[in-house]
Scaffold this active site. Structure first.
Site, short mmCIF file in Angstrom:
data_model
loop_
_atom_site.label_atom_id
_atom_site.label_comp_id
_atom_site.label_asym_id
_atom_site.label_seq_id
_atom_site.Cartn_x
_atom_site.Cartn_y
_atom_site.Cartn_z
CG LEU A 41 -2.23 -0.61 1.24
CD1 LEU A 41 -2.89 -0.48 2.61
CD2 LEU A 41 -3.12 -0.02 0.17
CG ASP A 42 0.78 3.87 -3.26
OD1 ASP A 42 1.68 3.10 -3.63
OD2 ASP A 42 -0.16 4.22 -3.98
#
Length: 180
Positions: A41-42
């Site tokens: 996930l960023d």
């Protein structure tokens, strides 16, 4: 072992950071030794991150060939039209090729934990929430898809990967779950 973790905004999906100053990482959340993220996930995305110590399970969860659905709640700038939703459903042409078709629908504003820092609010620009379900996992794919149809992402929260859901986990909390 499979762990469901609610990754807070502004945390890297790795256990170390060599940047100066160092940014928050997974090491600060008391996760079991020997697990690693199954996917990413960023830094500026939130929500469900699965971690495991099983390489085959990680592959099954992340390889696009297995088409594991990933469900996101996306706050976008603007008011989505039927045509924009249909573009997302049909697949969007990105600079690295077309995406697979997605499931996309409008959501009522969900009740989520507050984000720190808060999402910027502009009185003159409406925003809306979408539920977007994809079966790929390209770099910043959801953000690029919504931007491609004219709806920049303001907040992005992954709610589920396959049969594993975030449920009531608060940011920074984790729980062991059974493999799927």
């Amino acid at each position: 072992m499979l762990i469901a973790f609610n990754k807070p905004y502004g945390v890297l999906c790795q256990f170390t950071d060599r940047s100066t100053p160092p940014r928050p990482t997974l090491a600060g959340f008391g996760l079991p030794a020997g697990v690693y993220p199954a996917g990413r996930l960023d830094f500026d995305s939130e929500g469900l991150l699965l971690l495991t110590d099983d390489g085959r399970l990680a592959h099954r969860l992340t390889d696009p060939a297995h088409k594991q659905p990933k469900t996101y709640w996306v706050q976008v700038e603007g008011t989505p039209t039927d045509a924009q939703l249909q573009q997302l459903r049909a697949g969007v042409l990105l600079n690295d090729g077309p995406t697979r078709p997605a499931r996309a629908r409008l959501l009522d504003a969900p009740t989520l934990w507050p984000r720190d820092p808060p999402v910027r609010f502009r009185k003159t620009v409406p925003d809306a929430w979408l539920e977007l379900v994809i079966t790929e996992g390209r770099n910043r794919q959801v953000r690029r898809m919504t931007a491609a149809v004219g709806l920049p992402t303001l907040r992005l929260v992954r709610m589920a990967v396959g049969t594993h859901a975030l449920d009531a986990l608060a940011p920074g909390q984790w729980r062991a779950v059974g493999p799927s």
